[in-house]
Design an enzyme around this catalytic site. Structure first.
Site, PDB file in Angstrom:
ATOM      1  N   LYS A  77       0.900  -1.207   0.086  1.00 55.23           N
ATOM      2  CA  LYS A  77       0.013   0.070  -0.132  1.00 55.23           C
ATOM      3  C   LYS A  77       0.928   1.328  -0.070  1.00 55.23           C
ATOM      4  O   LYS A  77       2.014   1.291   0.096  1.00 55.23           O
ATOM      5  CB  LYS A  77      -1.136  -0.063   1.181  1.00 55.23           C
ATOM      6  CG  LYS A  77      -1.958  -0.913   0.899  1.00 55.23           C
ATOM      7  CD  LYS A  77      -3.324  -0.762   1.728  1.00 55.23           C
ATOM      8  CE  LYS A  77      -4.544  -1.734   1.485  1.00 55.23           C
ATOM      9  NZ  LYS A  77      -5.614  -1.746   2.163  1.00 55.23           N
ATOM     10  N   ARG A 126      -3.805 -10.151   4.872  1.00 55.49           N
ATOM     11  CA  ARG A 126      -3.820 -10.088   3.261  1.00 55.49           C
ATOM     12  C   ARG A 126      -2.993  -9.764   2.750  1.00 55.49           C
ATOM     13  O   ARG A 126      -2.497  -8.458   2.746  1.00 55.49           O
ATOM     14  CB  ARG A 126      -5.424  -9.156   3.278  1.00 55.49           C
ATOM     15  CG  ARG A 126      -6.093  -9.468   1.880  1.00 55.49           C
ATOM     16  CD  ARG A 126      -7.224  -8.556   1.865  1.00 55.49           C
ATOM     17  NE  ARG A 126      -7.623  -8.608   0.347  1.00 55.49           N
ATOM     18  CZ  ARG A 126      -7.508  -7.753  -0.369  1.00 55.49           C
ATOM     19  NH1 ARG A 126      -6.659  -6.767  -0.165  1.00 55.49           N
ATOM     20  NH2 ARG A 126      -8.057  -7.810  -1.657  1.00 55.49           N
TER      21      ARG A 126
END
Length: 348
Positions: free
Chosen positions: A289, A324
């Site tokens: 991210k 995840r």
């Protein structure tokens, strides 16, 4: 009132009885809480927490109770140690791997099974990007992309979650063999989704975002981001349970990168132990991210492996049950080493 476990104990046997507690039935032990009420903060030993009243007792019970495993057909997802969910996008425009598996169900399923072979406990299939500015996908197109991949994976023996906000996509994926619904809108984007999940009995992941009906990427100003996200998720859990979903079938996700600044994301990572007070397993989705690039000279998405693994290990250290990730093999290896460092049989 909020309780954040602190003072993690590497040698819990060295403490007197009642002076250390196990975190959510997992591999971590802790000896104290940071207790917060508004702007006020104090440190309270675990042994003294009962003196703080009913709210503290409720949070303490949630924080220390083991999370029941999810038994899904022939597959079981346990929560007594951190596990990995592999990200499998069948989209043309996802921020990291868009286009890698679009319109190729067989190739996508092969990639998913490779993740399972590398140690992923869950394969999380998504057919619509939820990055900022992504184009909305018509629900029938999304279902058409996702369902054949889910069917192949489930038939091959993988435990599959469907990453979607839309009830028809959830329904198609569950019919194709998916076992878990993972909704970045916490069942708020589609008004039909909550009833569908309640009727199906499928476990569900509820993620925080500040504006789930508008896509999840608004930028509010938080005063105390961790406790505000906690309170939002606590209220959402209550609403979902009231609608008929078993609380033991709910997982929560603080929503790293969704409507949060770099400072907000860092604060949430630091405060992850707080979220055990919700009494549900926790998912952490920080892989590749933007925050990693922000901390490392704007490293592009394809060069964020080290940061992704570092955040996964930070999650494991905080007791997160499901990580995840895009890079399954590297993350699984890191977790195996992390567990080895905690194994008293190996480190007397």
């Amino acid at each position: 009132m909020h309780l954040r476990p602190i003072h993690f104990a590497d040698a819990p046997f060295a403490y007197p009885d009642g002076h250390v507690a196990r975190l959510a039935g997992g591999m971590q032990w802790f000896a104290a809480y940071e207790v917060s009420e508004g702007d006020a903060r104090c440190i309270v030993p675990v042994a003294d927490i009962a003196a703080l009243g009913e709210r503290a007792a409720t949070l303490h019970a949630r924080i220390t109770s083991p999370r029941p495993a999810w038994v899904l057909g022939e597959r079981t997802l346990r929560f007594d140690q951190p596990a990995v969910a592999g990200i499998l996008n069948v989209t043309p425009d996802s921020f990291s791997d868009g286009g890698a598996h679009v319109d190729d169900p067989a190739g996508a399923a092969a990639a998913g099974m490779a993740m399972a072979a590398a140690g992923a406990a869950v394969i999380d299939v998504g057919a619509e990007s939820t990055r900022p500015g992504a184009t909305l996908v018509w629900e029938e197109d999304e279902a058409r992309r996702a369902a054949p991949v889910v069917e192949r994976l489930a038939r091959a023996g993988a435990l599959v979650s469907i990453d979607t906000r839309k009830a028809p996509v959830m329904e198609a994926a569950l019919a194709a063999g998916a076992g878990i619904v993972n909704d970045v809108s916490a069942l708020l984007w589609d008004e039909r989704a909550l009833d569908l999940v309640a009727r199906s009995g499928a476990p569900v992941v509820l993620m925080h975002s500040p504006d789930p009906r508008a896509g999840g990427h608004g930028r509010p100003t938080y005063r105390h981001v961790a406790t505000e996200v906690f309170d939002w998720l606590e209220a959402r859990i209550a609403a979902v349970v009231a609608a008929g979903v078993d609380r033991a079938r709910i997982m929560v996700d603080p929503g790293i990168g969704f409507g949060k600044s770099l400072v907000d994301n860092l604060a949430l990572i630091q405060a992850l132990p707080l979220f055990h007070g919700l009494g549900c397993p926790i998912m952490l989705g920080a892989s590749r991210k933007r925050m990693i690039g922000a901390l490392d000279n704007e490293a592009p998405v394809g060069e964020r492996l080290g940061g992704s693994v570092a955040l996964a290990v930070a999650g494991a250290q905080a007791g997160v049950q499901l990580l995840r990730v895009h890079d399954v093999a590297a993350t699984v290896q890191a977790l195996r080493v992390w567990r080895g460092l905690r194994d008293r049989a190996l480190t007397p």
